[in-house]
Design a protein around this motif. Structure first.
Motif, PDB file in Angstrom:
ATOM      1  N   VAL A 121       0.836  -1.200   0.000  1.00  0.00           N
ATOM      2  CA  VAL A 121       0.000   0.000   0.000  1.00  0.00           C
ATOM      3  C   VAL A 121       0.866   1.242   0.000  1.00  0.00           C
ATOM      4  CG1 VAL A 121      -1.642   1.352   1.346  1.00  0.00           C
ATOM      5  CG2 VAL A 121      -1.945  -1.121   1.127  1.00  0.00           C
ATOM      6  N   THR A 122       0.547   2.158  -0.914  1.00  0.00           N
ATOM      7  CA  THR A 122       1.168   3.484  -0.952  1.00  0.00           C
ATOM      8  C   THR A 122       0.041   4.509  -0.997  1.00  0.00           C
ATOM      9  OG1 THR A 122       3.012   2.575  -2.257  1.00  0.00           O
ATOM     10  CG2 THR A 122       2.813   4.984  -2.126  1.00  0.00           C
ATOM     11  N   PRO A 123      -0.403   5.012   0.128  1.00  0.00           N
ATOM     12  CA  PRO A 123      -1.551   5.925   0.135  1.00  0.00           C
ATOM     13  C   PRO A 123      -1.219   7.237  -0.554  1.00  0.00           C
ATOM     14  CG  PRO A 123      -0.512   5.887   2.284  1.00  0.00           C
ATOM     15  CD  PRO A 123       0.157   4.809   1.483  1.00  0.00           C
ATOM     16  N   PRO A 124      -2.212   7.951  -1.063  1.00  0.00           N
ATOM     17  CA  PRO A 124      -1.955   9.239  -1.718  1.00  0.00           C
ATOM     18  C   PRO A 124      -1.199  10.184  -0.786  1.00  0.00           C
ATOM     19  CG  PRO A 124      -4.225   8.550  -2.060  1.00  0.00           C
ATOM     20  CD  PRO A 124      -3.646   7.604  -1.057  1.00  0.00           C
ATOM     21  N   ALA A 125      -0.268  10.931  -1.353  1.00  0.00           N
ATOM     22  CA  ALA A 125       0.530  11.860  -0.552  1.00  0.00           C
ATOM     23  C   ALA A 125      -0.178  13.193  -0.376  1.00  0.00           C
ATOM     24  CB  ALA A 125       1.885  12.086  -1.210  1.00  0.00           C
ATOM     25  N   GLU A 126      -1.127  13.506  -1.253  1.00  0.00           N
ATOM     26  CA  GLU A 126      -1.872  14.754  -1.149  1.00  0.00           C
ATOM     27  C   GLU A 126      -3.238  14.584  -1.803  1.00  0.00           C
ATOM     28  OE1 GLU A 126      -0.402  17.987  -3.468  1.00  0.00           O
ATOM     29  OE2 GLU A 126       0.273  16.698  -5.122  1.00  0.00           O
ATOM     30  N   CYS A 127      -4.119  15.523  -1.493  1.00  0.00           N
ATOM     31  CA  CYS A 127      -5.435  15.541  -2.137  1.00  0.00           C
ATOM     32  C   CYS A 127      -5.438  16.727  -3.101  1.00  0.00           C
ATOM     33  CB  CYS A 127      -6.551  15.677  -1.094  1.00  0.00           C
ATOM     34  SG  CYS A 127      -8.216  15.576  -1.783  1.00  0.00           S
ATOM     35  N   ASP A 128      -5.054  16.469  -4.336  1.00  0.00           N
ATOM     36  CA  ASP A 128      -4.896  17.570  -5.284  1.00  0.00           C
ATOM     37  C   ASP A 128      -6.254  18.042  -5.807  1.00  0.00           C
ATOM     38  OD1 ASP A 128      -5.717  15.704  -7.208  1.00  0.00           O
ATOM     39  OD2 ASP A 128      -3.650  15.170  -7.724  1.00  0.00           O
ATOM     40  N   ALA A 129      -6.231  19.055  -6.649  1.00  0.00           N
ATOM     41  CA  ALA A 129      -7.472  19.666  -7.138  1.00  0.00           C
ATOM     42  C   ALA A 129      -8.310  18.670  -7.932  1.00  0.00           C
ATOM     43  CB  ALA A 129      -7.131  20.890  -7.990  1.00  0.00           C
ATOM     44  N   ARG A 130      -7.655  17.778  -8.689  1.00  0.00           N
ATOM     45  CA  ARG A 130      -8.411  16.791  -9.472  1.00  0.00           C
ATOM     46  C   ARG A 130      -9.129  15.796  -8.558  1.00  0.00           C
ATOM     47  NH1 ARG A 130      -4.060  14.410 -13.449  1.00  0.00           N
ATOM     48  NH2 ARG A 130      -2.917  14.451 -11.462  1.00  0.00           N
ATOM     49  N   MET A 131      -8.486  15.381  -7.468  1.00  0.00           N
ATOM     50  CA  MET A 131      -9.148  14.492  -6.510  1.00  0.00           C
ATOM     51  C   MET A 131     -10.325  15.196  -5.846  1.00  0.00           C
ATOM     52  SD  MET A 131      -5.833  12.612  -4.780  1.00  0.00           S
ATOM     53  CE  MET A 131      -6.789  11.840  -3.483  1.00  0.00           C
ATOM     54  N   GLN A 132     -10.147  16.457  -5.518  1.00  0.00           N
ATOM     55  CA  GLN A 132     -11.236  17.198  -4.893  1.00  0.00           C
ATOM     56  C   GLN A 132     -12.410  17.337  -5.848  1.00  0.00           C
ATOM     57  OE1 GLN A 132     -10.057  20.800  -2.693  1.00  0.00           O
ATOM     58  NE2 GLN A 132      -7.940  20.033  -2.706  1.00  0.00           N
ATOM     59  N   ARG A 133     -12.141  17.563  -7.125  1.00  0.00           N
ATOM     60  CA  ARG A 133     -13.228  17.650  -8.098  1.00  0.00           C
ATOM     61  C   ARG A 133     -13.966  16.326  -8.203  1.00  0.00           C
ATOM     62  NH1 ARG A 133     -14.484  16.653 -13.407  1.00  0.00           N
ATOM     63  NH2 ARG A 133     -15.816  18.235 -14.424  1.00  0.00           N
ATOM     64  N   ASP A 134     -13.278  15.233  -7.975  1.00  0.00           N
ATOM     65  CA  ASP A 134     -13.900  13.906  -8.036  1.00  0.00           C
ATOM     66  C   ASP A 134     -14.562  13.503  -6.716  1.00  0.00           C
ATOM     67  OD1 ASP A 134     -13.262  13.613 -10.677  1.00  0.00           O
ATOM     68  OD2 ASP A 134     -11.503  12.348 -10.345  1.00  0.00           O
ATOM     69  N   GLY A 135     -14.749  14.454  -5.820  1.00  0.00           N
ATOM     70  CA  GLY A 135     -15.555  14.212  -4.635  1.00  0.00           C
ATOM     71  C   GLY A 135     -14.800  13.868  -3.372  1.00  0.00           C
ATOM     72  N   ILE A 136     -13.477  13.906  -3.382  1.00  0.00           N
ATOM     73  CA  ILE A 136     -12.690  13.587  -2.191  1.00  0.00           C
ATOM     74  C   ILE A 136     -12.349  14.893  -1.470  1.00  0.00           C
ATOM     75  CG2 ILE A 136     -10.581  12.542  -1.311  1.00  0.00           C
ATOM     76  CD1 ILE A 136     -10.561  10.728  -3.744  1.00  0.00           C
ATOM     77  N   THR A 137     -12.753  14.991  -0.219  1.00  0.00           N
ATOM     78  CA  THR A 137     -12.495  16.209   0.547  1.00  0.00           C
ATOM     79  C   THR A 137     -11.112  16.136   1.186  1.00  0.00           C
ATOM     80  OG1 THR A 137     -13.573  15.240   2.479  1.00  0.00           O
ATOM     81  CG2 THR A 137     -14.923  16.604   1.034  1.00  0.00           C
ATOM     82  N   PRO A 138     -10.405  17.278   1.261  1.00  0.00           N
ATOM     83  CA  PRO A 138      -9.049  17.255   1.835  1.00  0.00           C
ATOM     84  C   PRO A 138      -9.034  16.860   3.307  1.00  0.00           C
ATOM     85  CG  PRO A 138      -9.439  19.268   0.582  1.00  0.00           C
ATOM     86  CD  PRO A 138     -10.758  18.589   0.722  1.00  0.00           C
ATOM     87  N   LYS A 139     -10.057  17.271   4.059  1.00  0.00           N
ATOM     88  CA  LYS A 139     -10.105  16.978   5.484  1.00  0.00           C
ATOM     89  C   LYS A 139     -11.082  15.832   5.755  1.00  0.00           C
ATOM     90  CE  LYS A 139      -7.368  20.368   6.759  1.00  0.00           C
ATOM     91  NZ  LYS A 139      -6.039  20.096   7.368  1.00  0.00           N
ATOM     92  N   SER A 140     -10.671  14.913   6.597  1.00  0.00           N
ATOM     93  CA  SER A 140     -11.543  13.793   6.945  1.00  0.00           C
ATOM     94  C   SER A 140     -12.653  14.249   7.888  1.00  0.00           C
ATOM     95  CB  SER A 140     -10.740  12.677   7.619  1.00  0.00           C
ATOM     96  OG  SER A 140     -11.609  11.726   8.197  1.00  0.00           O
TER      97      SER A 140
END
Length: 529
Positions: free
Chosen positions: A293-312
């Protein structure tokens, strides 16, 4: 000019002030000579009774009014058999005729069965049926469908029953306006608009999408969220362009809902982007003995557009949150395709960190994300693998009972399986683990429960009684049992009641359960005609 006081007002005044302070005037009241003035209080009551009859006898009928609008439309469905109609009247009134379960808990089952049989209630019972549905939201879909055209006709004339016009139902007798006539969409209340869109989506998904598209830019954010949720009915790749555009909505809740809907479409562009991220986050080691497993290092703008929020929102670590969201939104097919392994084989592998391969800190996160994906994508193969085999009693397998594998809520995974398999798995679980952790699993099973599941529940109740436990320690399961246990189990429950200590809590509990099962058996037989 002398004013003549109304005799009824004189009586009211004396009643309010008391006959000591305001004696009855003997000459001003009709029939005063018919009562005994020696007892003023009794005389007041007698004169009030006489005055009431006099007022009613002298009342003139009001002019007849014409019924508003056209008469109620005909309901072509066959009417309830007379015994079933009497049973409905008793259920609506809460009458049992004996010590049984609360009848309000049996009304939903009666309504669902009558609706499935395509029957209609007598017209005289429709007002009571609508009153019950007004008080209990969970009854509305079945009650409105059962009330049929007459129920909707009544709702148009009684503001208390306006919820009928806002209730989504697949009642085949209800023929809404021409889909081209969307006056309700443009002028109705919000709940009425949601119902209109939902019904239209069920009949014609493309027309429903086009209707929503026509006003989307003018809707409030909170309204857009629920309208978007209505697209679950008839969701298909044809909806992808609209949902993809909604990923850029100014409301984060709308963006999240659009992303979740897109993630259920395996061929969508969002699913492809999530699959790419998931493959980067989880890979099979070269030795094919474990996952790295290598979890994402950041929540970039493209991830945020796809519905992933930076803060849990749950307080989890950020990388663990991003990792779980990516894997849960990726198509499950990506894992067998990229590794050549089945779900069972993948779940059997050890999970390590790409930096420290001996660490297993990501195992639960990965399993939980796969479980969320299986529920979201309704993938029975993955749900089956995550649940694991049905528990086996000691002596019939590995020597001890096996607990379910699933991380999180196994009941949600269970709900993905076919009904018969769901019931069989739950029956095996109860046979090993008893009822203590079975409440949510039983709630995921179709009702009435299958005979094997009913037998397992009765057996677990017998063991609980023999162990000295109190009935109220299983109150949740017992309440569900009264509604869901197969009526054919009544004989076995009566045997438990007879074998329990007389006048004990378990004796009373089993007697009540047996009576309720007999009641349900009669109720269902009446509906069968």
């Amino acid at each position: 000019m002398t004013t003549i006081q109304d005799p009824w007002e004189i009586l009211q005044t004396s009643a309010l002030l008391g006959t000591d302070r305001r004696p009855l005037p003997a000459t001003a009241l009709p029939f005063a000579d018919a009562v005994d003035p020696a007892d003023p209080a009794t005389a007041l009551l007698e004169l009030a009774a006489l005055a009431t009859v006099r007022r009613r006898a002298g009342a003139l009928p009001v002019p007849a009014t014409r019924p508003p609008g056209p008469p109620a439309p005909e309901d072509p469905r066959p009417e309830l058999p007379e015994p079933a109609a009497r049973r409905l009247a008793a259920l609506l009134a809460g009458r049992t005729g004996g010590t049984l379960a609360n009848l309000t808990e049996l009304l939903p089952q009666w309504l669902a069965t009558a609706r499935a049989r395509g029957l209609r209630p007598p017209a005289a019972l429709i007002p009571g049926l609508l009153d019950a549905a007004r008080a209990r939201g969970e009854l509305r879909s079945d009650a409105v469908a059962l009330a049929g055209p007459p129920g909707r006709w009544l709702a148009e004339r009684n503001p208390d029953w306006r919820f009928v016009l806002r209730t989504t139902t697949e009642d085949p007798t209800h023929r809404p306006a021409d889909p081209a006539d969307h006056q309700l969409w443009h002028e109705g209340l919000f709940a009425e608009r949601v119902t209109h869109l939902t019904l239209l989506r069920r009949r014609d998904p493309a027309a429903g999408l086009e209707l929503l598209r026509s006003t989307w830019s003018t809707e409030r954010a909170e309204d857009r969220l629920l309208f978007l949720d209505a697209l679950q009915d008839g969701l298909s790749p044809a909806d992808e362009p609209f949902l993809e555009a909604a990923l850029g909505d100014r409301s984060k809740n709308v963006r999240a809902t659009a992303a979740e809907l897109l993630s259920t479409l395996p061929g969508s562009a969002l699913a492809g982007r999530m699959a790419e991220r998931a493959r980067a986050a989880v890979r099979l080691a070269e030795a094919r003995t474990h996952l790295l497993v290598t979890p994402p290092a950041e929540c970039d703008a493209r991830m945020q557009r796809d519905g992933i929020t930076p803060k849990s929102p749950t307080g989890r670590g950020e990388r663990a949150w991003w990792f779980g969201e990516v894997v849960a939104a990726a198509p499950l097919a990506v894992w067998p395709d990229s590794t050549g392994l089945t779900p069972e084989q993948l779940l059997a592998l050890r999970v390590g960190d790409s930096i420290d391969e001996t660490s297993s800190s990501w195992a639960d996160d990965l399993r939980e994300a796969w479980a969320r994906a299986a529920v979201r994508q309704h993938d029975a193969d993955w749900a089956r693998a995550l649940l694991g085999p049905a528990p086996v009693p000691p002596g019939r397998g590995a020597g001890r009972a096996r607990a379910p594998r699933a991380t999180g809520a196994p009941a949600k995974l269970l709900a993905v399986l076919p009904p018969e398999e769901r019931a069989a798995w739950t029956a095996a679980f109860i046979g090993v683990h008893g009822l203590g952790e079975a409440f949510q699993l039983l709630g995921a099973c179709a009702t009435p429960w299958t005979p094997p599941l009913s037998t397992a529940v009765v057996g677990a109740l017998a063991r609980a009684a023999a162990s000295g436990a109190y009935p109220w320690s299983h109150s949740g399961v017992l309440g569900m049992t009264e509604r869901a246990l197969a009526p054919g189990a009544a004989d076995a429950v009566e045997e438990l009641a007879a074998s329990a200590a007389p006048d004990s809590a378990w004796s009373e509990t089993f007697a009540r359960l047996a009576g309720t099962l007999r009641f349900r058996a009669a109720m269902l037989a009446e509906l069968a005609g």
